[in-house]
Enzyme design. Sequence first.
Site, PDB file in Angstrom:
ATOM      1  N   SER A   1      36.158 -35.565 -18.807  1.00  0.00           N
ATOM      2  CA  SER A   1      35.635 -35.237 -17.229  1.00  0.00           C
ATOM      3  C   SER A   1      34.479 -35.962 -17.059  1.00  0.00           C
ATOM      4  CB  SER A   1      35.153 -34.089 -17.885  1.00  0.00           C
ATOM      5  OG  SER A   1      35.909 -33.185 -18.033  1.00  0.00           O
TER       6      SER A   1
ATOM      7  N   LYS B   1      34.895 -36.682 -13.228  1.00  0.00           N
ATOM      8  CA  LYS B   1      34.346 -36.255 -12.141  1.00  0.00           C
ATOM      9  C   LYS B   1      33.263 -36.950 -11.864  1.00  0.00           C
ATOM     10  CE  LYS B   1      35.950 -31.862 -14.686  1.00  0.00           C
ATOM     11  NZ  LYS B   1      35.756 -30.643 -15.861  1.00  0.00           N
TER      12      LYS B   1
ATOM     13  N   SER C   1      30.889 -28.312 -15.887  1.00  0.00           N
ATOM     14  CA  SER C   1      32.220 -29.615 -16.001  1.00  0.00           C
ATOM     15  C   SER C   1      33.834 -28.746 -15.106  1.00  0.00           C
ATOM     16  CB  SER C   1      32.436 -30.641 -17.346  1.00  0.00           C
ATOM     17  OG  SER C   1      33.380 -31.804 -17.050  1.00  0.00           O
TER      18      SER C   1
ATOM     19  N   LYS D   1      26.843 -37.440 -17.428  1.00  0.00           N
ATOM     20  CA  LYS D   1      28.133 -36.972 -17.524  1.00  0.00           C
ATOM     21  C   LYS D   1      28.558 -36.582 -18.504  1.00  0.00           C
ATOM     22  CE  LYS D   1      30.817 -33.938 -15.736  1.00  0.00           C
ATOM     23  NZ  LYS D   1      31.383 -32.912 -17.476  1.00  0.00           N
TER      24      LYS D   1
END
Length: 300
Positions: free
Chosen positions: A73, A76, A135, A251
């Site tokens: 993820s 993202k 997320s 992140k």
Amino acid sequence: MKIGKIRKRGIRRASAVVVTAGAVLTAGAVTAPAQAATLKTPSIVAQGGFVMNNGTGKSLFTKAADTRRSTGSTTKIMTARVVLAQANLNLDSKVTVQKAYSDYIVDNNWASSAKLIVGDKVTVRQLLYGLMLPSGCDAAYALADKFGSGSTRAARVKSFIGKMNSTAKSLGLKNTHFDSFDGIGKGANYSTPRDLTKLASSAMKYSTFRTVVKTKSTKQKVTTKSGGYRNMSWENTNALLGSYSGTIGVKTGSGPEAKYCLVFAATRSGKTVIGTVLASSSVANRTADAKKLMDYGFKK
């Protein structure tokens, strides 16, 4: 004669003191840099890592920094970066949550969710929070559908992923490729610690991105299908927020192939260090790896 001898002895003693003092000063001058040079390079569990000074771009630590790996993820970050680069972006424009977004979560076992509810109207800004904090793959899907081009959802998603790849190219990310909007790819979703760090550095130039990724938790008021309101509560998956002084983002990522990843950044005394660990062995270890690398980066 005795007086002369005494004088000579006094001169010799004085000379000895001067020489001794000089020797001490010389030794001190040699010792100080030697101590400064003993900063030990950290050992991390992650298979790949990279840290740089965000202000100067200087590399501070590398471990397989240019080896391509699945990104989970952390993908993202690029999803958000593409959205924020849109011309005439209206962060308060509303997007209606489609059934396809929630079905996508059901169909993909590794899909993390912002728990968007079909029929709700959420703003682009709120979708960015849903994307980066819990997320949400559903939020990623909604953004790709909104900002891609085409007459069908499939075409719009394909177009959006195309924008992700063209942005990677424009940023000089030579070891990066995306085949998904959220990291749940089909084998062609990869990057490197160095590339992801450069991507994050670029994204951090957007004030909205900086605000979102440093937020530990948020409660967002969204419009329901019937015209009423509901509150959506989202917690950030980045454990560094609140546990490492100066953390400003960015992140987490995980997956069967990606293992446990983290792109991180912190500022102390006006210095910002930013970096990435890929393929660590657990949530706890990716956080510990990041802390080690930031500690090291601040001392360099």
